[in-house]
Design a protein around this motif. Structure first.
Motif, PDB file in Angstrom:
ATOM      1  N   SER A   3       0.814  -1.225   0.000  1.00  0.00           N
ATOM      2  CA  SER A   3       0.000   0.000   0.000  1.00  0.00           C
ATOM      3  C   SER A   3       0.845   1.272   0.000  1.00  0.00           C
ATOM      4  O   SER A   3       0.308   2.368  -0.151  1.00  0.00           O
ATOM      5  CB  SER A   3      -0.945   0.000   1.201  1.00  0.00           C
ATOM      6  N   GLU A 208      -8.440   6.874   1.007  1.00  0.00           N
ATOM      7  CA  GLU A 208      -8.615   5.431   0.736  1.00  0.00           C
ATOM      8  C   GLU A 208      -7.288   4.692   0.866  1.00  0.00           C
ATOM      9  O   GLU A 208      -7.216   3.593   1.430  1.00  0.00           O
ATOM     10  CB  GLU A 208      -9.207   5.240  -0.666  1.00  0.00           C
ATOM     11  N   ARG A 209      -6.193   5.306   0.364  1.00  0.00           N
ATOM     12  CA  ARG A 209      -4.881   4.643   0.413  1.00  0.00           C
ATOM     13  C   ARG A 209      -4.356   4.541   1.846  1.00  0.00           C
ATOM     14  O   ARG A 209      -3.810   3.526   2.245  1.00  0.00           O
ATOM     15  CB  ARG A 209      -3.859   5.422  -0.435  1.00  0.00           C
ATOM     16  N   THR A 211      -6.118   4.535   4.576  1.00  0.00           N
ATOM     17  CA  THR A 211      -6.975   3.589   5.297  1.00  0.00           C
ATOM     18  C   THR A 211      -6.522   2.156   5.009  1.00  0.00           C
ATOM     19  O   THR A 211      -6.447   1.311   5.916  1.00  0.00           O
ATOM     20  CB  THR A 211      -8.446   3.776   4.880  1.00  0.00           C
ATOM     21  N   ALA A 212      -6.174   1.889   3.742  1.00  0.00           N
ATOM     22  CA  ALA A 212      -5.670   0.563   3.371  1.00  0.00           C
ATOM     23  C   ALA A 212      -4.338   0.278   4.049  1.00  0.00           C
ATOM     24  O   ALA A 212      -4.080  -0.840   4.504  1.00  0.00           O
ATOM     25  CB  ALA A 212      -5.523   0.470   1.847  1.00  0.00           C
ATOM     26  N   LEU A 213      -3.479   1.306   4.129  1.00  0.00           N
ATOM     27  CA  LEU A 213      -2.182   1.129   4.787  1.00  0.00           C
ATOM     28  C   LEU A 213      -2.360   0.794   6.268  1.00  0.00           C
ATOM     29  O   LEU A 213      -1.707  -0.121   6.794  1.00  0.00           O
ATOM     30  CB  LEU A 213      -1.353   2.408   4.635  1.00  0.00           C
ATOM     31  N   GLU A 215      -4.872  -0.591   7.646  1.00  0.00           N
ATOM     32  CA  GLU A 215      -5.422  -1.953   7.750  1.00  0.00           C
ATOM     33  C   GLU A 215      -4.319  -2.990   7.533  1.00  0.00           C
ATOM     34  O   GLU A 215      -4.243  -3.994   8.235  1.00  0.00           O
ATOM     35  CB  GLU A 215      -6.533  -2.116   6.693  1.00  0.00           C
ATOM     36  N   GLU A 216      -3.426  -2.704   6.558  1.00  0.00           N
ATOM     37  CA  GLU A 216      -2.315  -3.622   6.282  1.00  0.00           C
ATOM     38  C   GLU A 216      -1.378  -3.719   7.489  1.00  0.00           C
ATOM     39  O   GLU A 216      -0.921  -4.806   7.856  1.00  0.00           O
ATOM     40  CB  GLU A 216      -1.536  -3.127   5.058  1.00  0.00           C
TER      41      GLU A 216
END
Length: 372
Positions: A3, A208-209, A211-213, A215-216
């Motif tokens: 991410s 969005e990016r 948030t993905a990071l 989560e990762e």
């Protein structure tokens, strides 16, 4: 980390990314500091793009500026005069220091962008008179930008933008807190890249990016902390040198928090969901952590820096100052005095548009870390 790839792509070629956005029909408005009301620009349907200047040779700008102007001012003007910012529809100049204020005049007279605005907040931010003045400045900017782009900026659009920026600030703070808790979770260079991307990327895409990071990172679990590294705070104006985090980490230190315009000062404070979004915007500026160009009290910055050191269990502070940056140079002795009173070691690193050699830097950081 998967991410992080987009953040590196964007910060590696910010003008290429800006041109991609421009090709979609988006208006792009450049800005220089965290006192720019990005939410109003976003609510106008335009994209706020932070300008960091160029590291290329400076020649055109020197015909307009004194040689003792800072590298940010000189390199940004060089970019504008060279045509590197041809995707911009306009630029916003908050009143932060004399050099930026004079750059504003030179920019307006020599660059030919269609929109231009000075956003002159009061220097003293506390007090009812300052608050009313700040609201008036923001309302004027809202009207000027609306006229410049040929649209009305509604309260509902501004509220939606404030919510988006609040979500981004909350996500960035969560990432910072994670790194402070366990610096092994994400490197300093990666963290710096994410924060810089937050000022370049289309903001919904950035949210969005990141948030993905987050989560990762959550899925990966927190790796074991590397014992022995000395926890540091990085303080100053802007950091245009992501490599500095790597050198510090290789020297036995680790930056666990910062007081930078391209760091925590950019996302500190949340905008209240009040009845008037412009008043709520002004309230955030009046209560967030100040830089040397603004004033709340004679001890506000010193108290805040000492509190930062205590909250994040830092052993020392590295002041990263751009050469000829007078506001931060004036504040340095006073901040150092606060730290000395609390027996917190500090070092000063004054830089230009390029870092000193890596070997020289490493020697300085290793020496400092050994004193902690």
């Amino acid at each position: 980390m998967e991410s992080l790839r987009d953040f590196y792509r964007v910060t590696g070629d910010p003008y290429g990314y800006a041109r991609e956005l421009k090709s979609t029909g988006k208006h792009l408005i450049g800005y220089f500091c965290s006192y720019t009301p990005e939410e109003i620009i976003h609510a106008a349907g335009a994209h706020p793009l932070r300008l960091f200047g160029t590291t290329e040779e400076i020649s055109r700008a020197d015909a307009h500026l004194q040689s003792y102007s800072c590298s940010l001012v000189r390199s940004a003007l060089e970019d504008a005069l060279s045509g590197n910012l041809d995707f911009l529809d306009g630029t916003v100049f908050p009143h932060t220091c004399d050099s930026i204020q004079r750059l504003s005049d030179i920019w307006r007279l020599n660059t030919g962008f269609s929109f231009f605005a000075d956003v002159v907040f009061p220097v003293k931010l506390n007090g009812e008179g300052s608050r009313r003045y700040m609201v008036a400045v923001l309302e004027r900017f809202r009207a000027d930008l609306g006229r410049g782009l040929g649209m009305d900026i509604s309260d509902s659009a501004l509220r939606a933008s404030c919510k988006l920026f609040n979500d981004i600030r909350h996500a960035l703070k969560t990432l910072y807190e994670l790194r402070s808790r366990n610096p092994a979770a994400i490197s300093g260079r990666d963290m710096d890249t994410v924060v810089r991307a937050s000022m370049i990327m289309e903001r919904q895409e950035f949210l969005e990016r990141i948030t993905a990071l987050l989560e990762e990172l959550k899925m990966a679990g927190e790796p074991a902390s590397r014992d022995g590294r000395k926890r540091l705070i990085l303080a100053g104006s802007i950091c245009n040198h992501p490599d500095i985090f790597k050198v510090i980490e290789e020297s036995g230190g680790v930056v666990v928090w910062d007081d930078l315009c391209t760091g925590t000062r950019s996302f500190e404070g949340i905008i209240d969901d009040g009845p008037d979004p412009v008043v709520s915007l002004a309230d955030r500026y009046a209560t967030r952590l100040v830089c040397p160009a603004k004033h709340i009290s004679n001890t506000a910055r010193g108290d805040a820096l000492v509190k930062m050191v205590r909250e994040h269990q830092a052993g020392g502070v590295v002041f990263l100052l751009i050469k000829f940056c007078d506001p931060h140079a004036f504040d340095y002795p006073y901040l150092k005095e606060f730290l000395e009173r609390e027996r917190v070691p500090a070092m000063l690193l004054e830089i230009e548009d390029r870092l000193p050699s890596e070997g020289q830097l490493r020697t300085r950081f290793e020496t400092f870390v050994e004193t902690i």
